[in-house]
Design an enzyme around this catalytic site. Structure first.
Site, PDB file in Angstrom:
ATOM      1  N   ASP A   1       0.872  -1.180   0.000  1.00  0.00           N
ATOM      2  CA  ASP A   1       0.000   0.000   0.000  1.00  0.00           C
ATOM      3  C   ASP A   1       0.909   1.231   0.000  1.00  0.00           C
ATOM      4  OD1 ASP A   1      -1.635   2.126   0.646  1.00  0.00           O
ATOM      5  OD2 ASP A   1      -2.529   1.153   2.397  1.00  0.00           O
TER       6      ASP A   1
ATOM      7  N   VAL B   1      -8.827   1.835 -12.967  1.00  0.00           N
ATOM      8  CA  VAL B   1     -10.044   2.361 -13.605  1.00  0.00           C
ATOM      9  C   VAL B   1      -9.769   2.845 -15.035  1.00  0.00           C
ATOM     10  CG1 VAL B   1     -11.789   4.198 -13.433  1.00  0.00           C
ATOM     11  CG2 VAL B   1     -10.975   3.076 -11.381  1.00  0.00           C
TER      12      VAL B   1
ATOM     13  N   GLY C   1      -9.790   4.224  -6.058  1.00  0.00           N
ATOM     14  CA  GLY C   1      -8.498   3.562  -6.221  1.00  0.00           C
ATOM     15  C   GLY C   1      -7.413   4.117  -5.307  1.00  0.00           C
ATOM     16  N   VAL C   2      -6.224   4.236  -5.863  1.00  0.00           N
ATOM     17  CA  VAL C   2      -5.082   4.702  -5.063  1.00  0.00           C
ATOM     18  C   VAL C   2      -5.287   6.166  -4.642  1.00  0.00           C
ATOM     19  CG1 VAL C   2      -3.610   5.339  -7.040  1.00  0.00           C
ATOM     20  CG2 VAL C   2      -2.562   4.624  -4.891  1.00  0.00           C
ATOM     21  N   ASP C   3      -5.957   6.937  -5.482  1.00  0.00           N
ATOM     22  CA  ASP C   3      -6.257   8.339  -5.177  1.00  0.00           C
ATOM     23  C   ASP C   3      -7.099   8.431  -3.890  1.00  0.00           C
ATOM     24  OD1 ASP C   3      -6.564  11.079  -5.500  1.00  0.00           O
ATOM     25  OD2 ASP C   3      -7.753  10.966  -7.334  1.00  0.00           O
TER      26      ASP C   3
HETATM   27  N1  AR6 Z   1      -1.338   1.475  -3.047  1.00  0.00           N
HETATM   28  C1  AR6 Z   1      -0.766   1.157  -4.243  1.00  0.00           C
HETATM   29  N2  AR6 Z   1      -1.470   0.898  -5.359  1.00  0.00           N
HETATM   30  C2  AR6 Z   1      -2.817   0.947  -5.251  1.00  0.00           C
HETATM   31  C3  AR6 Z   1      -3.498   1.265  -4.057  1.00  0.00           C
HETATM   32  C4  AR6 Z   1      -2.699   1.533  -2.913  1.00  0.00           C
HETATM   33  N3  AR6 Z   1      -3.228   1.849  -1.739  1.00  0.00           N
HETATM   34  N4  AR6 Z   1      -4.843   1.237  -4.302  1.00  0.00           N
HETATM   35  C5  AR6 Z   1      -4.999   0.900  -5.604  1.00  0.00           C
HETATM   36  N5  AR6 Z   1      -3.781   0.720  -6.183  1.00  0.00           N
HETATM   37  P1  AR6 Z   1      -6.417   3.351 -10.067  1.00  0.00           P
HETATM   38  P2  AR6 Z   1      -5.996   4.815 -12.601  1.00  0.00           P
HETATM   39  C6  AR6 Z   1      -3.433   0.374  -7.569  1.00  0.00           C
HETATM   40  O1  AR6 Z   1      -7.758   2.870 -10.532  1.00  0.00           O
HETATM   41  O2  AR6 Z   1      -6.217   3.589 -13.407  1.00  0.00           O
HETATM   42  C7  AR6 Z   1      -9.265   7.179  -9.428  1.00  0.00           C
HETATM   43  O3  AR6 Z   1     -10.629   7.239  -9.127  1.00  0.00           O
HETATM   44  C8  AR6 Z   1      -4.436  -0.355  -8.431  1.00  0.00           C
HETATM   45  O4  AR6 Z   1      -4.463  -1.743  -8.109  1.00  0.00           O
HETATM   46  O5  AR6 Z   1      -6.288   3.842  -8.680  1.00  0.00           O
HETATM   47  O6  AR6 Z   1      -4.849   5.709 -12.942  1.00  0.00           O
HETATM   48  C9  AR6 Z   1      -8.700   8.539  -9.765  1.00  0.00           C
HETATM   49  O7  AR6 Z   1      -9.322   9.569  -9.035  1.00  0.00           O
HETATM   50  C10 AR6 Z   1      -3.865  -0.101  -9.817  1.00  0.00           C
HETATM   51  O8  AR6 Z   1      -2.792  -1.014 -10.080  1.00  0.00           O
HETATM   52  O9  AR6 Z   1      -5.868   4.574 -11.018  1.00  0.00           O
HETATM   53  C11 AR6 Z   1      -8.977   8.649 -11.228  1.00  0.00           C
HETATM   54  O10 AR6 Z   1     -10.288   9.089 -11.477  1.00  0.00           O
HETATM   55  C12 AR6 Z   1      -3.241   1.299  -9.699  1.00  0.00           C
HETATM   56  O11 AR6 Z   1      -3.217   1.578  -8.290  1.00  0.00           O
HETATM   57  C13 AR6 Z   1      -8.816   7.231 -11.724  1.00  0.00           C
HETATM   58  O12 AR6 Z   1      -9.091   6.394 -10.606  1.00  0.00           O
HETATM   59  C14 AR6 Z   1      -3.992   2.393 -10.414  1.00  0.00           C
HETATM   60  O13 AR6 Z   1      -5.384   2.169 -10.343  1.00  0.00           O
HETATM   61  C15 AR6 Z   1      -7.401   6.947 -12.175  1.00  0.00           C
HETATM   62  O14 AR6 Z   1      -7.336   5.654 -12.712  1.00  0.00           O
END
Ligand code: AR6
Length: 173
Positions: A9, A125, A31-33
């Site tokens: 994480d 996403v 997600g990560v955000d």
């Molecule tokens: N630590 C590390 N990686 C993570 C964590 C974490 N805590 N949580 C999720 N991931 P995504 P995107 C990974 O969807 O595709 C958001 O709503 C996840 O498994 O977070 O760039 C934003 O606000 C994946 O491998 O980001 C935007 O609207 C990676 O992070 C949109 O999503 C990215 O997945 C951005 O989409």
């Protein structure tokens, strides 16, 4: 430059800067955000609001990178970068994804950061194919002319994602 690939994480990492896979609104999301904003607390959102208010279009641009403090997180800075939404690979997605990595590194260098951690930008996403995204991430980081940054951590959320990076690194050695 030292490259580390871990499963975990990103909000728990005590590196100088972590990168947030943001959207152009720059005010949080899923997600990560979402995880970063939850762990950092209100101070981060307040800082993002100020940041957005100072941008020409009141929003960020895909491929750019914006630095803030980190609220309650153990890192010093959060670098917010809106990745490209993947359509079919024919809409400049690869170049934009590469810019996310290089612009994030530029912001980190401006603050003399020594260590930075990236999530797998756009591969959740936003639907970017994981292996292609990892290949761009590794190539862009390796090609970056780093001065202060000595350690780059690829913080994957699953061991399957980390295995993709490890395999690509092994292939290039
Ligand atoms: N630590 C590390 N990686 C993570 C964590 C974490 N805590 N949580 C999720 N991931 P995504 P995107 C990974 O969807 O595709 C958001 O709503 C996840 O498994 O977070 O760039 C934003 O606000 C994946 O491998 O980001 C935007 O609207 C990676 O992070 C949109 O999503 C990215 O997945 C951005 O989409």
């Amino acid at each position: 430059m030292n490259i580390e690939i871990i499963t975990g994480d990103i909000t728990t990492l005590a590196v100088d800067a972590i990168v947030n896979a943001a959207n152009c609104g720059l005010l949080g999301g899923g997600g990560v955000d979402g995880a970063i904003h939850r762990a950092a607390g209100e101070a981060l959102l307040a800082e993002c609001r100020t940041l957005v208010a100072g941008l020409p279009k009141r929003r960020g641009e895909t491929g750019q990178a914006y630095l803030t403090g980190a609220g309650k997180l153990p890192c010093k800075y959060v670098i917010h970068t809106p990745g490209p939404v993947y359509r079919d690979g024919e809409h400049g997605e690869a170049a934009l994804l590469a810019e996310c990595y290089s612009n994030s590194l530029k912001r980190a260098e401006e603050k003399q950061c020594r260590s930075i951690a990236f999530p797998c930008i756009s591969t959740g996403v936003y639907g970017y194919p994981k292996e292609a995204a990892a290949s761009i991430a590794l190539a862009t980081v390796k090609a970056f002319p780093a001065r202060s940054v000595q350690k780059v951590v690829f913080c994957c959320f699953s061991s399957a994602d980390a295995d993709i990076y490890k395999r690509l690194v092994a292939q290039s050695e």
